[in-house]
Design a protein around this motif. Structure first.
Motif, PDB file in Angstrom:
ATOM      1  N   TYR A  21       4.618  -1.773  -5.977  1.00 57.15           N
ATOM      2  CA  TYR A  21       3.696  -1.874  -7.098  1.00 57.15           C
ATOM      3  C   TYR A  21       2.710  -3.016  -6.922  1.00 57.15           C
ATOM      4  O   TYR A  21       3.000  -4.016  -6.290  1.00 57.15           O
ATOM      5  CB  TYR A  21       4.473  -2.065  -8.413  1.00 57.15           C
ATOM      6  CG  TYR A  21       5.330  -0.875  -8.723  1.00 57.15           C
ATOM      7  CD1 TYR A  21       4.803   0.226  -9.375  1.00 57.15           C
ATOM      8  CD2 TYR A  21       6.652  -0.833  -8.309  1.00 57.15           C
ATOM      9  CE1 TYR A  21       5.571   1.348  -9.634  1.00 57.15           C
ATOM     10  CE2 TYR A  21       7.432   0.286  -8.557  1.00 57.15           C
ATOM     11  CZ  TYR A  21       6.893   1.369  -9.210  1.00 57.15           C
ATOM     12  OH  TYR A  21       7.646   2.484  -9.457  1.00 57.15           O
ATOM     13  N   ARG A  94       2.917   4.071 -20.489  1.00 62.16           N
ATOM     14  CA  ARG A  94       3.650   4.191 -19.227  1.00 62.16           C
ATOM     15  C   ARG A  94       3.589   5.636 -18.767  1.00 62.16           C
ATOM     16  O   ARG A  94       3.697   6.562 -19.558  1.00 62.16           O
ATOM     17  CB  ARG A  94       5.112   3.774 -19.422  1.00 62.16           C
ATOM     18  CG  ARG A  94       5.953   3.977 -18.182  1.00 62.16           C
ATOM     19  CD  ARG A  94       7.376   3.554 -18.383  1.00 62.16           C
ATOM     20  NE  ARG A  94       7.901   4.134 -19.611  1.00 62.16           N
ATOM     21  CZ  ARG A  94       9.024   3.748 -20.192  1.00 62.16           C
ATOM     22  NH1 ARG A  94       9.725   2.778 -19.684  1.00 62.16           N
ATOM     23  NH2 ARG A  94       9.440   4.329 -21.288  1.00 62.16           N
ATOM     24  N   GLN A  96       5.087   8.209 -15.487  1.00 59.28           N
ATOM     25  CA  GLN A  96       6.057   8.275 -14.399  1.00 59.28           C
ATOM     26  C   GLN A  96       6.266   9.712 -13.954  1.00 59.28           C
ATOM     27  O   GLN A  96       6.031  10.642 -14.714  1.00 59.28           O
ATOM     28  CB  GLN A  96       7.378   7.646 -14.846  1.00 59.28           C
ATOM     29  CG  GLN A  96       7.913   8.157 -16.152  1.00 59.28           C
ATOM     30  CD  GLN A  96       8.893   7.202 -16.805  1.00 59.28           C
ATOM     31  OE1 GLN A  96       9.217   6.164 -16.280  1.00 59.28           O
ATOM     32  NE2 GLN A  96       9.392   7.571 -17.962  1.00 59.28           N
ATOM     33  N   TYR A 114      13.314   8.680 -12.122  1.00 57.49           N
ATOM     34  CA  TYR A 114      11.874   8.633 -12.339  1.00 57.49           C
ATOM     35  C   TYR A 114      11.254   7.628 -11.383  1.00 57.49           C
ATOM     36  O   TYR A 114      11.905   6.706 -10.906  1.00 57.49           O
ATOM     37  CB  TYR A 114      11.519   8.285 -13.789  1.00 57.49           C
ATOM     38  CG  TYR A 114      11.891   6.877 -14.188  1.00 57.49           C
ATOM     39  CD1 TYR A 114      11.006   5.824 -13.997  1.00 57.49           C
ATOM     40  CD2 TYR A 114      13.133   6.607 -14.737  1.00 57.49           C
ATOM     41  CE1 TYR A 114      11.344   4.534 -14.342  1.00 57.49           C
ATOM     42  CE2 TYR A 114      13.477   5.310 -15.095  1.00 57.49           C
ATOM     43  CZ  TYR A 114      12.578   4.281 -14.881  1.00 57.49           C
ATOM     44  OH  TYR A 114      12.922   3.010 -15.229  1.00 57.49           O
ATOM     45  N   GLN A 116       8.011   5.226 -11.567  1.00 53.02           N
ATOM     46  CA  GLN A 116       6.954   4.733 -12.450  1.00 53.02           C
ATOM     47  C   GLN A 116       5.622   4.711 -11.698  1.00 53.02           C
ATOM     48  O   GLN A 116       5.557   4.246 -10.570  1.00 53.02           O
ATOM     49  CB  GLN A 116       7.300   3.331 -12.943  1.00 53.02           C
ATOM     50  CG  GLN A 116       6.332   2.826 -13.983  1.00 53.02           C
ATOM     51  CD  GLN A 116       6.842   1.566 -14.642  1.00 53.02           C
ATOM     52  OE1 GLN A 116       7.785   1.626 -15.410  1.00 53.02           O
ATOM     53  NE2 GLN A 116       6.224   0.447 -14.333  1.00 53.02           N
ATOM     54  N   TYR A 119       2.229   1.184 -15.768  1.00 54.17           N
ATOM     55  CA  TYR A 119       2.752   0.634 -17.022  1.00 54.17           C
ATOM     56  C   TYR A 119       1.866  -0.532 -17.422  1.00 54.17           C
ATOM     57  O   TYR A 119       1.585  -1.414 -16.619  1.00 54.17           O
ATOM     58  CB  TYR A 119       4.199   0.168 -16.853  1.00 54.17           C
ATOM     59  CG  TYR A 119       4.780  -0.438 -18.109  1.00 54.17           C
ATOM     60  CD1 TYR A 119       4.816   0.283 -19.298  1.00 54.17           C
ATOM     61  CD2 TYR A 119       5.293  -1.713 -18.104  1.00 54.17           C
ATOM     62  CE1 TYR A 119       5.345  -0.272 -20.453  1.00 54.17           C
ATOM     63  CE2 TYR A 119       5.836  -2.278 -19.257  1.00 54.17           C
ATOM     64  CZ  TYR A 119       5.860  -1.550 -20.428  1.00 54.17           C
ATOM     65  OH  TYR A 119       6.383  -2.101 -21.569  1.00 54.17           O
ATOM     66  N   TYR A 132       1.608   1.865  -9.202  1.00 53.20           N
ATOM     67  CA  TYR A 132       2.229   2.322  -7.961  1.00 53.20           C
ATOM     68  C   TYR A 132       1.219   2.150  -6.832  1.00 53.20           C
ATOM     69  O   TYR A 132       0.061   2.561  -6.958  1.00 53.20           O
ATOM     70  CB  TYR A 132       2.645   3.789  -8.100  1.00 53.20           C
ATOM     71  CG  TYR A 132       3.478   4.302  -6.949  1.00 53.20           C
ATOM     72  CD1 TYR A 132       4.853   4.096  -6.932  1.00 53.20           C
ATOM     73  CD2 TYR A 132       2.892   4.991  -5.894  1.00 53.20           C
ATOM     74  CE1 TYR A 132       5.623   4.579  -5.888  1.00 53.20           C
ATOM     75  CE2 TYR A 132       3.662   5.469  -4.855  1.00 53.20           C
ATOM     76  CZ  TYR A 132       5.019   5.260  -4.855  1.00 53.20           C
ATOM     77  OH  TYR A 132       5.787   5.733  -3.809  1.00 53.20           O
TER      78      TYR A 132
END
Length: 154
Positions: A21, A94, A96, A114, A116, A119, A132
């Motif tokens: 991330y 958020r 995902q 999940y 993500q 977020y 991501y």
């Protein structure tokens, strides 16, 4: 001694997750970022659809019916039907890639796994987002890898 090894393991695990991330400071959360989030979610939708078709029969052969892979969006945990990627700059948004199949749970909003995608959290006056990182990670491979883990373990 065990606690030292535990700390080393969890630190490495945290580093691996944080490598997936990019942290986005509040001053960079803007319309340009919004276009990146929308593109990432569209890519996730495309992969989800294709990979679900590819893995459905593998899951059924293992007694896991109704494989579902989709982009799940929520604001502060509330999955609202009208929520789209256009809302991605709202606080507590958020998104995902969610994976589920029949028989895992009776809860409607729970999933086996999940990934993500985005977020956005704002505490106090400052906010931060986590996105991501497609430059370091292969989302398609990440989804497939997780499906293989689920097939082996669940």
């Amino acid at each position: 001694m065990f606690n030292i090894f535990k700390l080393l393991f969890t630190a490495k695990k945290r580093d691996k997750v944080s490598d997936e991330y990019v942290k986005v400071p509040a001053n960079e959360i803007n319309e340009d970022l919004k276009s990146h989030v929308i593109a990432l979610e569209k890519l996730g939708e495309k992969y989800s659809e294709v990979i679900q078709k590819e893995y459905t029969s593998k899951f059924e052969c293992n007694g896991k019916k109704n494989l579902k892979i989709w982009i799940c969006r929520d604001i502060d945990g509330d999955q609202l039907p009208e929520l789209t990627s256009n809302h991605c700059l709202e606080v507590e948004y958020r998104s995902q890639v969610a994976i589920n199949f029949e028989g895992f749970t009776d809860e409607e909003d729970a999933y086996v796994y999940y990934i993500q995608l985005w977020y956005y959290f704002r505490g106090g006056r400052k906010g931060i987002g986590t996105l991501y990182d497609l430059s370091k990670c292969d989302l398609e491979a990440h989804i497939k890898n997780q499906l293989e883990v689920i097939l082996r373990e669940v």
